[in-house]
Design an enzyme around this catalytic site. Structure first.
Site, PDB file in Angstrom:
ATOM      1  N   THR A  82       0.868  -1.183   0.000  1.00  0.00           N
ATOM      2  CA  THR A  82       0.000   0.000   0.000  1.00  0.00           C
ATOM      3  C   THR A  82       0.902   1.230   0.000  1.00  0.00           C
ATOM      4  O   THR A  82       1.960   1.221   0.635  1.00  0.00           O
ATOM      5  CB  THR A  82      -0.945   0.046   1.224  1.00  0.00           C
ATOM      6  OG1 THR A  82      -1.438   1.395   1.362  1.00  0.00           O
ATOM      7  CG2 THR A  82      -0.279  -0.343   2.527  1.00  0.00           C
ATOM      8  N   ASP A  84       0.215   3.724   1.574  1.00  0.00           N
ATOM      9  CA  ASP A  84       0.011   4.398   2.862  1.00  0.00           C
ATOM     10  C   ASP A  84       1.071   4.050   3.914  1.00  0.00           C
ATOM     11  O   ASP A  84       1.238   4.787   4.880  1.00  0.00           O
ATOM     12  CB  ASP A  84      -1.380   4.057   3.423  1.00  0.00           C
ATOM     13  CG  ASP A  84      -2.506   4.471   2.468  1.00  0.00           C
ATOM     14  OD1 ASP A  84      -2.248   5.335   1.606  1.00  0.00           O
ATOM     15  OD2 ASP A  84      -3.612   3.922   2.574  1.00  0.00           O
ATOM     16  N   GLY A 127      -2.690   8.911   1.701  1.00  0.00           N
ATOM     17  CA  GLY A 127      -2.154   8.310   2.928  1.00  0.00           C
ATOM     18  C   GLY A 127      -3.227   7.886   3.902  1.00  0.00           C
ATOM     19  O   GLY A 127      -2.944   7.330   4.953  1.00  0.00           O
ATOM     20  N   ARG A 128      -4.466   8.244   3.571  1.00  0.00           N
ATOM     21  CA  ARG A 128      -5.625   7.902   4.395  1.00  0.00           C
ATOM     22  C   ARG A 128      -5.477   8.357   5.846  1.00  0.00           C
ATOM     23  O   ARG A 128      -5.380   9.524   6.083  1.00  0.00           O
ATOM     24  CB  ARG A 128      -5.889   6.411   4.317  1.00  0.00           C
ATOM     25  CG  ARG A 128      -7.374   6.157   4.179  1.00  0.00           C
ATOM     26  CD  ARG A 128      -7.702   4.761   3.845  1.00  0.00           C
ATOM     27  NE  ARG A 128      -8.651   4.735   2.759  1.00  0.00           N
ATOM     28  CZ  ARG A 128      -8.868   3.706   1.985  1.00  0.00           C
ATOM     29  NH1 ARG A 128      -8.159   2.617   2.132  1.00  0.00           N
ATOM     30  NH2 ARG A 128      -9.774   3.765   1.045  1.00  0.00           N
ATOM     31  N   ARG A 224      -2.557  28.616  -3.947  1.00  0.00           N
ATOM     32  CA  ARG A 224      -2.946  27.661  -4.988  1.00  0.00           C
ATOM     33  C   ARG A 224      -2.889  26.270  -4.363  1.00  0.00           C
ATOM     34  O   ARG A 224      -2.064  26.013  -3.474  1.00  0.00           O
ATOM     35  CB  ARG A 224      -1.975  27.691  -6.187  1.00  0.00           C
ATOM     36  CG  ARG A 224      -2.048  28.961  -7.015  1.00  0.00           C
ATOM     37  CD  ARG A 224      -3.364  29.077  -7.777  1.00  0.00           C
ATOM     38  NE  ARG A 224      -3.377  30.260  -8.648  1.00  0.00           N
ATOM     39  CZ  ARG A 224      -3.689  31.495  -8.275  1.00  0.00           C
ATOM     40  NH1 ARG A 224      -4.000  31.744  -6.997  1.00  0.00           N
ATOM     41  NH2 ARG A 224      -3.679  32.478  -9.136  1.00  0.00           N
ATOM     42  N   HIS A 230      -4.260  10.309  -7.747  1.00  0.00           N
ATOM     43  CA  HIS A 230      -3.785   8.995  -8.193  1.00  0.00           C
ATOM     44  C   HIS A 230      -2.483   9.047  -8.978  1.00  0.00           C
ATOM     45  O   HIS A 230      -1.925   7.991  -9.289  1.00  0.00           O
ATOM     46  CB  HIS A 230      -4.887   8.293  -8.978  1.00  0.00           C
ATOM     47  CG  HIS A 230      -6.068   7.971  -8.105  1.00  0.00           C
ATOM     48  ND1 HIS A 230      -7.049   8.898  -7.838  1.00  0.00           N
ATOM     49  CD2 HIS A 230      -6.378   6.870  -7.383  1.00  0.00           C
ATOM     50  CE1 HIS A 230      -7.930   8.356  -7.003  1.00  0.00           C
ATOM     51  NE2 HIS A 230      -7.548   7.135  -6.717  1.00  0.00           N
ATOM     52  N   GLN A 232       0.201   9.803  -7.681  1.00  0.00           N
ATOM     53  CA  GLN A 232       1.225   9.261  -6.778  1.00  0.00           C
ATOM     54  C   GLN A 232       1.090   7.759  -6.609  1.00  0.00           C
ATOM     55  O   GLN A 232       1.847   7.131  -5.880  1.00  0.00           O
ATOM     56  CB  GLN A 232       1.155   9.971  -5.418  1.00  0.00           C
ATOM     57  CG  GLN A 232      -0.001   9.600  -4.573  1.00  0.00           C
ATOM     58  CD  GLN A 232      -0.482  10.731  -3.689  1.00  0.00           C
ATOM     59  OE1 GLN A 232       0.050  10.946  -2.620  1.00  0.00           O
ATOM     60  NE2 GLN A 232      -1.486  11.474  -4.129  1.00  0.00           N
ATOM     61  N   ARG A 233       0.111   7.167  -7.274  1.00  0.00           N
ATOM     62  CA  ARG A 233      -0.128   5.739  -7.096  1.00  0.00           C
ATOM     63  C   ARG A 233       0.044   4.972  -8.406  1.00  0.00           C
ATOM     64  O   ARG A 233      -0.180   3.766  -8.455  1.00  0.00           O
ATOM     65  CB  ARG A 233      -1.554   5.557  -6.578  1.00  0.00           C
ATOM     66  CG  ARG A 233      -1.693   4.497  -5.557  1.00  0.00           C
ATOM     67  CD  ARG A 233      -3.068   4.466  -4.982  1.00  0.00           C
ATOM     68  NE  ARG A 233      -4.100   4.101  -5.913  1.00  0.00           N
ATOM     69  CZ  ARG A 233      -5.379   3.991  -5.589  1.00  0.00           C
ATOM     70  NH1 ARG A 233      -5.774   4.260  -4.362  1.00  0.00           N
ATOM     71  NH2 ARG A 233      -6.261   3.646  -6.471  1.00  0.00           N
TER      72      ARG A 233
HETATM   73  O1  F6P Z   1      -5.080   3.081   0.504  1.00  0.00           O
HETATM   74  C1  F6P Z   1      -4.453   3.605  -0.610  1.00  0.00           C
HETATM   75  C2  F6P Z   1      -5.134   4.861  -1.066  1.00  0.00           C
HETATM   76  O2  F6P Z   1      -4.445   5.378  -2.164  1.00  0.00           O
HETATM   77  C3  F6P Z   1      -5.299   5.930   0.024  1.00  0.00           C
HETATM   78  O3  F6P Z   1      -4.116   6.662   0.255  1.00  0.00           O
HETATM   79  C4  F6P Z   1      -6.419   6.739  -0.540  1.00  0.00           C
HETATM   80  O4  F6P Z   1      -7.151   7.405   0.470  1.00  0.00           O
HETATM   81  C5  F6P Z   1      -7.279   5.701  -1.199  1.00  0.00           C
HETATM   82  O5  F6P Z   1      -6.447   4.597  -1.478  1.00  0.00           O
HETATM   83  C6  F6P Z   1      -7.941   6.161  -2.460  1.00  0.00           C
HETATM   84  O6  F6P Z   1      -8.758   5.155  -2.901  1.00  0.00           O
HETATM   85  P1  F6P Z   1      -9.531   5.171  -4.276  1.00  0.00           P
HETATM   86  O7  F6P Z   1      -8.535   4.954  -5.371  1.00  0.00           O
HETATM   87  O8  F6P Z   1     -10.478   4.033  -4.156  1.00  0.00           O
HETATM   88  O9  F6P Z   1     -10.188   6.492  -4.392  1.00  0.00           O
END
Ligand code: F6P
Length: 300
Positions: A82, A84, A127-128, A224, A230, A232-233
């Site tokens: 994850t 997070d 990061g939830r 700003r 997303h 960062q993911r």
């Molecule tokens: O748990 C990983 C995460 O990227 C969190 O940091 C974030 O709050 C959540 O997932 C976002 O989820 P989704 O992609 O379902 O909006």
């Protein structure tokens, strides 16, 4: 597993996977314990397809489900993944360092406009419920203020940091806010009402909240907000995460061969270990507040 759809993980499927992010199986955010007979369907599908072990790769939700299924007799091994970095028992989850690197690069780029246009720029990162990404990216990217869920903030204190910087002739500032950061005595700011199948609200908007509150208090500050979201993911993982994922993968197969089900592979120090899933689920690894305090001495 719930729907009985499978992809053989042969060489053809796996080749060229190292530079890819995401999941080749598809990530569902499905809670089989919420959707009717989901858990029993998993057990049935596993037995009908002669599956000898399940390796569950994910965060608190995936591993929570994995733990419950293991309690029901399914041979499961967990792998912590994850962005997070909030899982107990492991120093790192894979994906985290990539997210930090992307957020850090974003900060470097945002400095350009903040400095040239004399602005306060707020970067909201994911990061939830924990501030791992915000803290590490904030330190690495030289943020002037870092806001994390573990330390609810007073907007006045944030403004005081900006005032101090102005007095020192610093007419721009960069603030990193974790999406779960919340004002003292307040709640997280959510993007929409409702919760997902695991009971999580969808966070988002704290950056805009902070921006507006700052503008209310300063006539001469233009803010700003950038919500990294997303970005960062996604995309290609950094080398650290590729190596970590490879080490976790090998360690997970070793656990399967040894019949050590109900455990999660983990990294402690630089050593591969395993921890019982029961010690991981329902808990949360929050940031090191000592590190936060060190970073905070440089705010303002
Ligand atoms: O748990 C990983 C995460 O990227 C969190 O940091 C974030 O709050 C959540 O997932 C976002 O989820 P989704 O992609 O379902 O909006």
């Amino acid at each position: 597993l719930v729907q009985g759809e499978f992809i053989p993980l042969d060489l053809k499927t796996l080749v060229g996977m190292l530079p890819k992010g995401g999941s080749i199986l598809g990530t569902s955010r499905t809670n089989p314990f919420k959707s009717g007979d989901g858990a029993n369907r998993i057990l049935k599908n596993v037995s009908e397809h002669d599956i000898e072990a399940v390796i569950a790769i994910g965060g608190e939700d995936t591993l929570g489900v994995a733990y419950k299924l293991n309690e029901m007799g399914l041979p499961v091994v967990g792998v912590p993944k994850t962005i997070d970095n909030d899982l107990i028992g492991t120093d790192y989850t894979f994906g985290f360092q990539t997210a930090v690197a992307i957020a850090c690069e974003a900060l470097d780029r945002l400095h350009t406009t903040a400095e040239s246009h004399h602005r306060v720029i707020i970067l909201e990162v994911m990061g939830r419920y924990t501030g791992w990404i915000a803290l590490e990216a904030g330190i690495a990217g030289g943020a002037d203020v870092i806001l994390i869920p573990e330390k609810p903030f007073e907007i006045e204190e944030v403004c005081e940091c900006l005032r101090k910087r102005q007095k020192r002739g610093r007419n721009f500032s960069i603030i990193v806010a974790a999406e779960g950061a919340k004002p003292k005595g307040g709640k997280e700011i959510v993007y929409s009402s409702g919760v997902d199948e695991f009971g999580h609200a969808r966070f988002g908007g704290v950056g805009y909240y902070i921006g507006k509150e700052i503008e209310k208090r300063f006539e001469n500050i233009d803010t700003r907000v950038v919500v990294l979201g997303h970005l960062q993911r996604g995309g290609s993982p950094i080398a650290f995460d590729r190596v970590l994922a490879t080490r976790f993968g090998i360690a997970a197969i070793d656990l399967v061969h040894e019949g050590r089900f109900g455990e999660m592979v983990a990294i402690q120090g630089n050593t591969m270990v395993s921890v019982p899933l029961k010690d991981v689920v329902g808990k949360r690894k929050t940031v090191d507040l000592n590190l936060y305090e060190i970073a905070a001495t440089f705010f303002g």
